[in-house]
Scaffold this motif. Structure first.
Motif, PDB file in Angstrom:
ATOM      1  N   MET A   1       0.849  -1.195   0.000  1.00 20.99           N
ATOM      2  CA  MET A   1       0.000   0.000   0.000  1.00 20.99           C
ATOM      3  C   MET A   1       0.879   1.238   0.000  1.00 20.99           C
ATOM      4  N   GLY A   2       0.493   2.257  -0.791  1.00 19.63           N
ATOM      5  CA  GLY A   2       1.290   3.462  -0.913  1.00 19.63           C
ATOM      6  C   GLY A   2       1.189   4.351   0.312  1.00 19.63           C
ATOM      7  N   LEU A   3       2.012   5.391   0.293  1.00 19.37           N
ATOM      8  CA  LEU A   3       2.028   6.353   1.379  1.00 19.37           C
ATOM      9  C   LEU A   3       0.970   7.429   1.177  1.00 19.37           C
ATOM     10  N   THR A   4       0.540   8.019   2.289  1.00 22.87           N
ATOM     11  CA  THR A   4      -0.452   9.098   2.251  1.00 22.87           C
ATOM     12  C   THR A   4       0.080  10.312   2.989  1.00 22.87           C
ATOM     13  N   VAL A   5      -0.009  11.461   2.338  1.00 20.66           N
ATOM     14  CA  VAL A   5       0.395  12.731   2.937  1.00 20.66           C
ATOM     15  C   VAL A   5      -0.842  13.608   3.080  1.00 20.66           C
ATOM     16  N   VAL A   6      -1.064  14.108   4.271  1.00 18.33           N
ATOM     17  CA  VAL A   6      -2.174  15.029   4.523  1.00 18.33           C
ATOM     18  C   VAL A   6      -1.610  16.423   4.755  1.00 18.33           C
ATOM     19  N   THR A   7      -2.085  17.383   3.986  1.00 14.65           N
ATOM     20  CA  THR A   7      -1.661  18.775   4.137  1.00 14.65           C
ATOM     21  C   THR A   7      -2.773  19.554   4.818  1.00 14.65           C
ATOM     22  N   LEU A   8      -2.460  20.142   5.950  1.00 15.48           N
ATOM     23  CA  LEU A   8      -3.441  20.901   6.724  1.00 15.48           C
ATOM     24  C   LEU A   8      -3.363  22.380   6.380  1.00 15.48           C
ATOM     25  N   GLY A   9      -4.452  22.897   5.796  1.00 18.50           N
ATOM     26  CA  GLY A   9      -4.494  24.326   5.519  1.00 18.50           C
ATOM     27  C   GLY A   9      -4.336  24.699   4.072  1.00 18.50           C
ATOM     28  N   GLY A  10      -4.688  23.798   3.165  1.00 16.92           N
ATOM     29  CA  GLY A  10      -4.593  24.110   1.741  1.00 16.92           C
ATOM     30  C   GLY A  10      -3.610  23.191   1.038  1.00 16.92           C
ATOM     31  N   ALA A  11      -3.899  22.895  -0.221  1.00 11.46           N
ATOM     32  CA  ALA A  11      -3.043  21.995  -0.990  1.00 11.46           C
ATOM     33  C   ALA A  11      -1.676  22.615  -1.248  1.00 11.46           C
ATOM     34  N   LEU A  12      -0.721  21.777  -1.564  1.00 10.15           N
ATOM     35  CA  LEU A  12       0.605  22.253  -1.937  1.00 10.15           C
ATOM     36  C   LEU A  12       0.552  22.920  -3.308  1.00 10.15           C
ATOM     37  N   ALA A  13       1.621  23.579  -3.667  1.00  6.70           N
ATOM     38  CA  ALA A  13       1.714  24.145  -5.014  1.00  6.70           C
ATOM     39  C   ALA A  13       1.620  23.013  -6.033  1.00  6.70           C
ATOM     40  N   PRO A  14       1.142  23.299  -7.245  1.00  4.87           N
ATOM     41  CA  PRO A  14       1.004  22.248  -8.262  1.00  4.87           C
ATOM     42  C   PRO A  14       2.290  21.440  -8.473  1.00  4.87           C
ATOM     43  N   GLU A  15       3.441  22.127  -8.391  1.00  2.14           N
ATOM     44  CA  GLU A  15       4.703  21.416  -8.578  1.00  2.14           C
ATOM     45  C   GLU A  15       4.920  20.385  -7.475  1.00  2.14           C
ATOM     46  N   GLY A  16       4.559  20.765  -6.238  1.00  4.19           N
ATOM     47  CA  GLY A  16       4.689  19.842  -5.122  1.00  4.19           C
ATOM     48  C   GLY A  16       3.744  18.672  -5.230  1.00  4.19           C
ATOM     49  N   GLU A  17       2.506  18.951  -5.615  1.00  5.44           N
ATOM     50  CA  GLU A  17       1.532  17.883  -5.791  1.00  5.44           C
ATOM     51  C   GLU A  17       1.978  16.922  -6.897  1.00  5.44           C
ATOM     52  N   ILE A  25       2.547   8.750  -4.239  1.00  3.12           N
ATOM     53  CA  ILE A  25       2.062   9.111  -2.904  1.00  3.12           C
ATOM     54  C   ILE A  25       0.688   9.777  -3.019  1.00  3.12           C
ATOM     55  N   LYS A  26      -0.249   9.311  -2.229  1.00  4.36           N
ATOM     56  CA  LYS A  26      -1.584   9.904  -2.207  1.00  4.36           C
ATOM     57  C   LYS A  26      -1.544  11.195  -1.402  1.00  4.36           C
ATOM     58  N   SER A  27      -2.107  12.262  -1.965  1.00  2.52           N
ATOM     59  CA  SER A  27      -2.109  13.571  -1.309  1.00  2.52           C
ATOM     60  C   SER A  27      -3.531  13.999  -0.997  1.00  2.52           C
ATOM     61  N   VAL A  28      -3.751  14.363   0.266  1.00  3.45           N
ATOM     62  CA  VAL A  28      -5.066  14.830   0.728  1.00  3.45           C
ATOM     63  C   VAL A  28      -4.854  16.155   1.443  1.00  3.45           C
ATOM     64  N   SER A  29      -5.742  17.109   1.236  1.00  2.95           N
ATOM     65  CA  SER A  29      -5.587  18.412   1.887  1.00  2.95           C
ATOM     66  C   SER A  29      -6.906  18.920   2.440  1.00  2.95           C
ATOM     67  N   THR A  30      -6.797  19.864   3.373  1.00  2.79           N
ATOM     68  CA  THR A  30      -7.973  20.496   3.967  1.00  2.79           C
ATOM     69  C   THR A  30      -8.019  21.967   3.568  1.00  2.79           C
TER      70      THR A  30
END
Length: 208
Positions: A1-17, A25-30
């Motif tokens: 199973m892959g890794l999951t990164v949660v970003t609190l307070g808005g998604a990362l810049a498009p380059e980071g995503e 890596i799965k990316s989830v943001s609030t």
């Protein structure tokens, strides 16, 4: 199973995503400043491996425990005042920060504000936009030859000092934990804070 990164307070810049996606890596943001209950529920649901802290009131032990898989906390910035670092240490979760990543930008902004004040930019801009064109209205002055007082000779303070000296200002610094190598690059030498403020014609307080 892959890794999951949660970003609190808005998604990362498009380059980071994009970098996360390329690494599988799965990316989830609030949204900015999510409520504590929302964060706990999200971490429990996603079983986050990493948390990136952007805009959140406080990341405390209760939140950290919501994901038993949490391996690292990264601050999207320099300060970690919104992270309970001691709690993270007790849980053996390392905390990293992008120290200095925006230091040059902050230093440039400081110089820009100094120039704006010295050149009376706000009033001049409003005057011209209203149709004015009277040279006698100009109240600006040169920064060259002035004394800049810096409170703190940290990374930002030293960058501001270098830029200010290039503009012809003399620089005085106060730092509660002076280091000779910092003074050599930043100013003419350490100065008591009262003297620093008193002697500075135009002073800027720089957070370390």
């Amino acid at each position: 199973m892959g890794l999951t990164v949660v970003t609190l307070g808005g998604a990362l810049a498009p380059e980071g995503e994009a970098l996360l996606a390329q690494a599988g890596i799965k990316s989830v943001s609030t949204q900015p400043y999510p409520g504590k209950d929302e964060v706990i529920a999200l971490l429990a649901q996603t079983q986050a491996d990493a948390v990136v802290v952007r805009l959140v009131d406080r990341l405390d032990a209760e939140i950290m425990r919501a994901s038993p898989k949490l391996k690292i906390i990264a601050k999207h910035g320099a300060g970690t005042n919104d992270i309970d670092v001691a709690a993270a240490g007790a849980l053996n979760i390392p905390v990293i920060a992008a120290v200095g990543a925006n230091a040059h930008s902050v230093a440039e902004h400081t110089i820009a504000l100094m120039l704006g004040l010295a050149k009376d930019m706000r009033n001049q801009d409003a005057f011209v936009r209203q149709g004015g064109w009277d040279k006698t209205f100009y109240k600006g002055r040169e920064l060259r030859g002035s004394v800049l007082g810096l409170i703190g000779a940290g990374m930002i303070g030293r960058l501001v000092a270098g830029m200010a000296r290039a503009l012809g200002l003399s620089v005085l610094c106060y730092d509660p934990t002076p280091r000779p190598d910092r003074w050599a690059r930043a100013s003419s030498g350490p100065t008591a804070w009262r003297a620093c403020c008193a002697r500075a014609i135009l002073s800027a307080c720089i957070a370390r």
